[in-house]
Motif scaffolding. Structure first.
Motif, PDB file in Angstrom:
ATOM      1  N   VAL A 313      94.346   8.298  60.782  1.00  0.00           N
ATOM      2  CA  VAL A 313      95.201   7.105  60.755  1.00  0.00           C
ATOM      3  C   VAL A 313      96.550   7.442  61.401  1.00  0.00           C
ATOM      4  O   VAL A 313      97.085   6.648  62.196  1.00  0.00           O
ATOM      5  N   GLY A 314      97.065   8.641  61.115  1.00  0.00           N
ATOM      6  CA  GLY A 314      98.323   9.094  61.725  1.00  0.00           C
ATOM      7  C   GLY A 314      98.225   9.096  63.240  1.00  0.00           C
ATOM      8  O   GLY A 314      99.132   8.610  63.932  1.00  0.00           O
ATOM      9  N   VAL A 315      97.102   9.634  63.746  1.00  0.00           N
ATOM     10  CA  VAL A 315      96.895   9.673  65.200  1.00  0.00           C
ATOM     11  C   VAL A 315      96.884   8.250  65.769  1.00  0.00           C
ATOM     12  O   VAL A 315      97.539   7.957  66.767  1.00  0.00           O
ATOM     13  N   LEU A 316      96.147   7.369  65.103  1.00  0.00           N
ATOM     14  CA  LEU A 316      96.011   6.000  65.612  1.00  0.00           C
ATOM     15  C   LEU A 316      97.358   5.285  65.616  1.00  0.00           C
ATOM     16  O   LEU A 316      97.697   4.568  66.539  1.00  0.00           O
ATOM     17  N   ARG A 317      98.134   5.521  64.562  1.00  0.00           N
ATOM     18  CA  ARG A 317      99.430   4.842  64.452  1.00  0.00           C
ATOM     19  C   ARG A 317     100.426   5.362  65.494  1.00  0.00           C
ATOM     20  O   ARG A 317     101.392   4.683  65.813  1.00  0.00           O
ATOM     21  N   ILE A 330      94.452  -1.771  68.062  1.00  0.00           N
ATOM     22  CA  ILE A 330      94.467  -0.401  67.542  1.00  0.00           C
ATOM     23  C   ILE A 330      95.022  -0.391  66.121  1.00  0.00           C
ATOM     24  O   ILE A 330      94.533   0.320  65.247  1.00  0.00           O
ATOM     25  N   CYS A 331      96.026  -1.235  65.892  1.00  0.00           N
ATOM     26  CA  CYS A 331      96.613  -1.340  64.561  1.00  0.00           C
ATOM     27  C   CYS A 331      95.576  -1.840  63.546  1.00  0.00           C
ATOM     28  O   CYS A 331      95.481  -1.327  62.428  1.00  0.00           O
ATOM     29  N   THR A 332      94.763  -2.825  63.968  1.00  0.00           N
ATOM     30  CA  THR A 332      93.696  -3.346  63.099  1.00  0.00           C
ATOM     31  C   THR A 332      92.730  -2.234  62.719  1.00  0.00           C
ATOM     32  O   THR A 332      92.320  -2.115  61.556  1.00  0.00           O
ATOM     33  N   GLU A 333      92.385  -1.404  63.701  1.00  0.00           N
ATOM     34  CA  GLU A 333      91.452  -0.304  63.432  1.00  0.00           C
ATOM     35  C   GLU A 333      92.090   0.732  62.504  1.00  0.00           C
ATOM     36  O   GLU A 333      91.437   1.256  61.610  1.00  0.00           O
ATOM     37  N   ALA A 334      93.354   0.990  62.726  1.00  0.00           N
ATOM     38  CA  ALA A 334      94.057   1.952  61.856  1.00  0.00           C
ATOM     39  C   ALA A 334      94.038   1.447  60.410  1.00  0.00           C
ATOM     40  O   ALA A 334      93.792   2.214  59.473  1.00  0.00           O
ATOM     41  N   ASP A 335      94.256   0.142  60.251  1.00  0.00           N
ATOM     42  CA  ASP A 335      94.211  -0.472  58.912  1.00  0.00           C
ATOM     43  C   ASP A 335      92.828  -0.285  58.281  1.00  0.00           C
ATOM     44  O   ASP A 335      92.698  -0.003  57.093  1.00  0.00           O
ATOM     45  N   TYR A 336      91.807  -0.468  59.118  1.00  0.00           N
ATOM     46  CA  TYR A 336      90.428  -0.335  58.642  1.00  0.00           C
ATOM     47  C   TYR A 336      90.184   1.070  58.076  1.00  0.00           C
ATOM     48  O   TYR A 336      89.652   1.221  56.976  1.00  0.00           O
ATOM     49  N   PHE A 337      90.621   2.080  58.824  1.00  0.00           N
ATOM     50  CA  PHE A 337      90.403   3.452  58.348  1.00  0.00           C
ATOM     51  C   PHE A 337      91.250   3.742  57.111  1.00  0.00           C
ATOM     52  O   PHE A 337      90.788   4.378  56.171  1.00  0.00           O
ATOM     53  N   GLU A 338      92.456   3.232  57.105  1.00  0.00           N
ATOM     54  CA  GLU A 338      93.340   3.471  55.973  1.00  0.00           C
ATOM     55  C   GLU A 338      92.768   2.851  54.698  1.00  0.00           C
ATOM     56  O   GLU A 338      92.723   3.473  53.644  1.00  0.00           O
ATOM     57  N   ARG A 339      92.309   1.629  54.837  1.00  0.00           N
ATOM     58  CA  ARG A 339      91.771   0.888  53.691  1.00  0.00           C
ATOM     59  C   ARG A 339      90.527   1.563  53.113  1.00  0.00           C
ATOM     60  O   ARG A 339      90.270   1.546  51.925  1.00  0.00           O
ATOM     61  N   ASN A 340      89.735   2.166  53.997  1.00  0.00           N
ATOM     62  CA  ASN A 340      88.454   2.732  53.571  1.00  0.00           C
ATOM     63  C   ASN A 340      88.462   4.253  53.444  1.00  0.00           C
ATOM     64  O   ASN A 340      87.389   4.865  53.338  1.00  0.00           O
ATOM     65  N   ALA A 341      89.635   4.842  53.450  1.00  0.00           N
ATOM     66  CA  ALA A 341      89.725   6.310  53.499  1.00  0.00           C
ATOM     67  C   ALA A 341      88.861   7.007  52.449  1.00  0.00           C
ATOM     68  O   ALA A 341      88.091   7.915  52.763  1.00  0.00           O
ATOM     69  N   GLU A 342      88.939   6.559  51.206  1.00  0.00           N
ATOM     70  CA  GLU A 342      88.184   7.225  50.132  1.00  0.00           C
ATOM     71  C   GLU A 342      86.684   7.070  50.312  1.00  0.00           C
ATOM     72  O   GLU A 342      85.894   7.839  49.742  1.00  0.00           O
ATOM     73  N   ARG A 343      86.291   6.063  51.086  1.00  0.00           N
ATOM     74  CA  ARG A 343      84.862   5.815  51.309  1.00  0.00           C
ATOM     75  C   ARG A 343      84.350   6.580  52.514  1.00  0.00           C
ATOM     76  O   ARG A 343      83.210   6.399  52.937  1.00  0.00           O
TER      77      ARG A 343
END
Ligand SMILES: [Zn+2]
Length: 410
Positions: A313-317, A330-343
Motif C-alpha cells: 500500500v505504501g508503494v502504491l500511495r 491507483i488510489c482506488t486499488e491502494a484502498d482495496y489492498f488496505e481494506r483487505n490487508a488482513e485477508r
C-alpha cells in the motif's frame, strides 16, 4: 414392454364405485361431498398413456368436486404421473427445456411438450424454493439445532456472483454496467460449502472429494446471507475446528461474513488480488507490456504473495502521476489492498495448509449456473431462474431424491 406395462397399469387404475358406506367424504367447507359417478382422465405415466377411472365426489353446499384417488396417487390437477414429473424436473434442470423434451422422447418414448417440461420443472423448483424459505425462517426464529457428527477439521464457505440474462421487465429501472444503458442481467449469488482434511506432499490443500454443496439465487445480499448461513450450518459449521471464508473483494461478501461468520478466517482470493495488482501495473505503464511485467514480478512476488500488504500500500500511495484519472484509479486499488490487508496474509494461510483461491466457487458459477442459465438466446424471469437454480443445487447436492420421496410427508 411399455405397451404391456401400460395395459397392466390401466387395469390397476380402474377403480370401482365406492361401497355404500364409503359414498361420503369430508369437504373442505366443513360439509360432506357425496359420490356422484366414475370419471376418467388420461394420465401420462413412465410406461405411456393410461386411462384412470376413479370416483368423483361433489359437495352440494359449496359445489366443489374432488377425486380422493388422485390425491392418493399424487396426480391431482395434473395429467402427468409422479414418475413423469420427476423426469421432467430432472431433464429441465440439466438442459434447455426443448432438449429435455427430446431426451424424454428418445430415452423413455414419452411424448411431452416443451412447455410442460418448463412448467413442471419450474413448479417443482419453486416448491423447493418455498421449502427453503420456510427453513430459513425457522433458522432465524429459533436457534438452529446443532448438527451432530464427527468434528470437521476445516470447513470452507465460498461465494461469488454471476450475471444471468433476464427478460426486460426484470431489469426495469436498473442501471446496467455501461452508464446510460439498461441492464440485461441480474446477479445470481452462489455459495458453496466444502471440507478439507488433508494436504499434498508440498503442503497444498486437498479438497475432500464429493464434499461440495451449493446454494444460490437471484436475491439481495441480506437474503443470500441467511441462505448461505443455513447451508454452512447444515454442513456442520458449529463443529468445524477451523472455519474459512474465501471471496473476492466484493463488499457485500465481507459485510455478510461479519454478520454471519464472525469467527471465520477470512481470505481474499489470491488470483483476484493479483488482478488488482495488474490493474495498477497497467495504469502505471500504459501500453508498455514489458515494464508492466517487470513491475508485477517484483511487487507480486516480494509483497503481495508474501502478505506484506502495508508495504505494498505504501508503494502504491507513493506512485506519483500527473494524470488525475490514473491517480484516482491507483488510489482506488491502494484502498482495496488496505481494506483487505488482513485477508491477504497468504504465507500465514499457506502455513496452515489452507486454500487461498476461490476456484471452487468459480467453477460452480460455470457448472451450476452458467452451463444451464447462461446459454445464448436464454432470457429468464427471476422466479423461473430461481426455481431452476434451486432444482439444480438440490440435484448437485445429492438431495433431490430425498426431497422427492419426502415431499408429500411435510
Ligand atoms: Zn363443500
Amino acid at each position: 414392454m411399455h405397451q404391456a406395462g401400460a395395459a397392466v397399469l390401466q387395469q390397476l387404475l380402474k377403480f370401482d364405485p365406492p361401497r355404500s358406506e364409503q359414498r361420503q367424504v369430508p369437504c373442505c367447507c366443513g360439509h360432506t361431498a357425496k359420490y356422484l359417478e366414475l370419471r376418467s382422465k388420461l394420465v401420462l405415466s413412465a410406461v405411456g398413456e393410461v386411462q384412470c377411472v376413479r370416483p368423483y365426489f361433489l359437495c352440494e353446499r359449496c359445489h366443489v368436486g374432488q377425486f380422493p384417488v388422485d390425491v392418493e396417487l399424487d396426480i391431482e390437477n395434473t395429467e402427468f404421473s409422479p414418475g413423469v414429473r420427476r423426469m421432467q424436473a430432472l431433464v429441465g434442470q440439466q438442459v434447455p427445456f426443448d432438449h429435455g423434451r427430446a431426451q424424454m422422447q428418445i430415452l423413455a418414448g414419452l411424448e411431452v411438450t416443451t412447455k410442460s417440461v418448463e412448467r413442471t420443472a419450474e413448479a417443482i423448483g419453486d416448491d423447493i424454493v418455498q421449502r427453503e424459505k420456510k427453513e430459513v425462517q425457522k433458522a432465524l426464529q429459533l436457534d438452529l439445532p446443532v448438527v451432530m457428527g464427527e468434528p470437521i477439521p476445516i470447513l470452507y464457505v465460498q461465494m461469488d456472483g454471476t450475471g444471468v440474462p433476464v427478460v426486460k421487465k426484470e431489469t426495469a429501472g436498473r442501471q446496467g454496467k455501461t452508464e446510460g444503458l439498461p441492464a440485461h442481467t441480474r446477479e445470481a449469488k452462489l455459495g458453496c460449502v466444502f471440507t478439507q482434511t488433508t494436504w499434498d506432499q508440498e503442503g497444498y490443500a486437498i479438497r475432500d472429494s464429493d464434499s461440495t454443496t451449493y446454494t444460490g439465487a437471484i436475491e439481495t445480499a441480506v437474503e443470500f446471507g441467511k441462505r448461505i448461513y443455513r447451508e454452512a450450518w447444515k454442513r456442520g459449521w458449529s463443529r468445524a475446528k477451523k472455519k474459512v471464508v474465501i471471496g473476492d473483494g466484493a463488499e457485500w461478501i465481507w459485510n455478510l461474513v461479519a454478520e454471519h461468520f464472525p469467527d471465520a478466517i477470512q481470505i481474499v482470493d489470491l488470483y483476484h488480488a493479483r488482478q488488482h495488482l495488474w490493474e495498477v501495473a497497467r495504469q502505471r505503464y500504459p501500453h508498455e507490456e514489458v515494464k508492466q511485467k517487470t513491475w508485477m514480478k517484483v511487487h507480486q512476488k516480494r509483497l503481495l504473495d508474501k502478505g506484506k500488504i502495508e508495504k505494498l500500500v505504501g508503494v502504491l500511495r507513493s506512485i506519483h502521476t500527473a494524470n488525475p484519472q490514473m491517480a484516482e484509479k491507483i488510489c482506488t486499488e491502494a484502498d482495496y489492498f488496505e481494506r483487505n490487508a488482513e485477508r491477504m496474509r497468504y504465507p500465514k494461510f499457506r502455513r496452515q495448509h489452507l486454500f487461498v483461491g476461490s476456484g471452487v466457487i468459480e467453477a460452480g458459477c460455470k457448472t451450476v449456473i452458467g452451463s444451464r442459465l447462461k446459454q445464448s438466446g436464454m432470457f429468464w424471469t427471476v422466479r423461473g431462474a430461481n426455481a431452476i437454480l434451486a432444482l439444480r443445487c438440490s440435484h448437485f447436492n445429492g438431495r433431490f431424491e430425498d426431497y422427492w420421496e419426502g415431499r408429500r410427508a411435510a
